[in-house]
Motif scaffolding. Sequence first.
Motif, PDB file in Angstrom:
ATOM      1  N   MET A 200       0.828  -1.208   0.000  1.00 57.01           N
ATOM      2  CA  MET A 200       0.000   0.000   0.000  1.00 57.01           C
ATOM      3  C   MET A 200       0.868   1.266   0.000  1.00 57.01           C
ATOM      4  O   MET A 200       0.584   2.223  -0.724  1.00 57.01           O
ATOM      5  N   GLN A 201       1.927   1.243   0.820  1.00 55.39           N
ATOM      6  CA  GLN A 201       2.815   2.416   0.884  1.00 55.39           C
ATOM      7  C   GLN A 201       3.470   2.673  -0.475  1.00 55.39           C
ATOM      8  O   GLN A 201       3.618   3.819  -0.904  1.00 55.39           O
ATOM      9  N   ASP A 203       2.249   1.673  -3.420  1.00 60.62           N
ATOM     10  CA  ASP A 203       1.189   2.133  -4.323  1.00 60.62           C
ATOM     11  C   ASP A 203       0.934   3.621  -4.129  1.00 60.62           C
ATOM     12  O   ASP A 203       0.735   4.365  -5.096  1.00 60.62           O
ATOM     13  N   LEU A 204       0.930   4.053  -2.866  1.00 60.75           N
ATOM     14  CA  LEU A 204       0.675   5.470  -2.585  1.00 60.75           C
ATOM     15  C   LEU A 204       1.695   6.349  -3.309  1.00 60.75           C
ATOM     16  O   LEU A 204       1.335   7.336  -3.955  1.00 60.75           O
ATOM     17  N   LEU A 205       2.968   5.936  -3.231  1.00 59.93           N
ATOM     18  CA  LEU A 205       4.002   6.716  -3.907  1.00 59.93           C
ATOM     19  C   LEU A 205       3.801   6.684  -5.421  1.00 59.93           C
ATOM     20  O   LEU A 205       4.067   7.672  -6.107  1.00 59.93           O
ATOM     21  N   ARG A 206       3.319   5.541  -5.939  1.00 59.71           N
ATOM     22  CA  ARG A 206       3.062   5.476  -7.391  1.00 59.71           C
ATOM     23  C   ARG A 206       1.972   6.468  -7.781  1.00 59.71           C
ATOM     24  O   ARG A 206       2.037   7.070  -8.850  1.00 59.71           O
ATOM     25  N   THR A 207       0.958   6.615  -6.911  1.00 62.23           N
ATOM     26  CA  THR A 207      -0.107   7.557  -7.273  1.00 62.23           C
ATOM     27  C   THR A 207       0.432   8.988  -7.327  1.00 62.23           C
ATOM     28  O   THR A 207      -0.145   9.833  -7.987  1.00 62.23           O
ATOM     29  N   TYR A 208       1.523   9.253  -6.612  1.00 64.14           N
ATOM     30  CA  TYR A 208       2.146  10.583  -6.710  1.00 64.14           C
ATOM     31  C   TYR A 208       3.125  10.649  -7.875  1.00 64.14           C
ATOM     32  O   TYR A 208       3.785  11.665  -8.077  1.00 64.14           O
ATOM     33  N   LEU A 219      10.668   7.156   1.900  1.00 68.94           N
ATOM     34  CA  LEU A 219       9.962   6.026   2.520  1.00 68.94           C
ATOM     35  C   LEU A 219      10.906   4.921   2.996  1.00 68.94           C
ATOM     36  O   LEU A 219      10.954   4.615   4.182  1.00 68.94           O
ATOM     37  N   ALA A 223      12.036   4.167   6.965  1.00 68.99           N
ATOM     38  CA  ALA A 223      11.369   2.970   7.477  1.00 68.99           C
ATOM     39  C   ALA A 223      12.373   1.927   7.945  1.00 68.99           C
ATOM     40  O   ALA A 223      12.059   1.073   8.769  1.00 68.99           O
TER      41      ALA A 223
END
Lengths: 305, 257
Positions: A200-201, A203-208, A219, A223
Amino acid sequence: MRSLVAVLTVVAALVVVWYLACIPMNIAGVLVEAERAGATVTPTDGAERRATSGIVLAAKNSFAIPATWAQERPRLPAPDQVVNELWKTTVGMNITSKRSLVYHAWVTLSATLLGFAIGTGLGILLAVGIVHSRVMDMSVMPWAIVSQTIPIIALAPMIIVVLYSVGMQGIVPKAVISAYLSFFPVVVGMVKGLRSPDAMQLDLLRTYNASSAQGFWKLRLPASMPYLFASLKIGISASLVGAIVGELPTGAVAGLGARLLAGSYYGQTVQIWSALFGAAILAACLVGLLGLIERALLARMGMAR
Amino acid sequence: MSVIEARGLNLTFQTNDGPVHALKDVNLSIDRGEFVSFIGPSGCGKTTFLRCIAALEQPTGGSLTVNGVSPEEARRARAYGYVFQAAGLYPWRTIAGNIKLPLEIMGFARDEQERRVNDVLQLVDLAGFGKKYPWQLSGGMQQRASIARALAFDADILLMDEPFGALDEIVRDHLNEQLLKLWARTNKTIGFVTHSIPEAVYLSTKIVVMSPRPGRITDVIDSPLPSERPLDIRDSAEFIEIAHRVREGLRAGHVDE
């Protein structure tokens, strides 16, 4: 307060066991000295004494028990002898003296820190490569694992010989051995840490539409910090072991390893034990220091609760 | 003009147990400013469809456009904000720092970042919480912060994948109400995946009912409810009627099996 009592109880129990262990370990030697000094010991015959167990000897010659804690070269030195020696060779001596444990500890520590720095740097670089490149994951990781299956005591003389032939001696070979031991836990921990962000983390970066460099700095790297510190604590103690092992095959004249070696040449058990404890205390301080840095950094990052 | 346009969309996953039809022949068009809910049981492809719009999955057939271009191009143009089921805030960043994350990645100027963070914090009713760390906030507040993060760069489309699924009923009602207000103020196009019939009916201008094996659309309901929706609209006859139709649609999907 209650945990302090518990800790002290365990320490006291260990010390008692140690003192008790000194009696059967040292009694034979004490009896030989006592006989020479004119005392009557049972059994009187030396050969018979050698065949008798330490516990039986101690029971038959209870007068000699106090002397088992005060021999000059005991098989097993008593705790107070080791502490005395530690005190004498650290606080009670100029640190520039060749007999000062602080001096020897510093020699080993400098190689440890240099090796640890090299090992950590190498470990982090390898981990970054392994996480970002499948080829590196498949080609480097097996070698990293294989490297740790070879006993360091067998490898250390080779490293020293090879490095000596290219003109490197002194601190460098020790640091190399030290780095050899410490890079591995860092690689393993860092790979795990850099891979710890979930799907999910990512994917979130991909959406940006973030680049992989941004993903790394924003990230993956933050982490991985808790994992890194767990590895560093293992790494630094491995580094210290590496530096000591690196001092053994060269007949080094300075360092904790050299103290161990000299002590065993001359039967100076008290010196060996005090060097061992010196190494243990040093390792504990290094791990403790890393723990403090970890706490401070994670608190700064808002990750400590 | 439709913002999202799917024509004969197919997506088949190859698995060890053979191909799985996650989406089969999906046709849908979503207009600007609509609030569209996708509802259906697990495995009906509602999340997969949302992920296709976001270019997080590749369709295997048919056509899909977002803002008139391919989803991939839309993603590169940062056309949408995406809210996941878990808030997924970085524990090492403050709430403000988390909201800044997309702004930093997209290269907004420092003072512009500050301004936008303050704006969206107001929008989700979290003003004054910018300096807190995620663990200092409740689950509902964390999810609001993640919505703020998706809103920060002001994309026209907001995609939400069961954002309130892990929250309790009371918090959920409250957030639904707030989300409607936010939608009214920002005039965004919202795609919203949910399991809950009342949530779908309460929020949407359009409800897309889906069913599994293969994942497909069984009904599209244009809601006649007014745009002004107090929570007690859920007791009105109209609301109950729409909810009934959604339930019928879900049931029809199951009878097919």
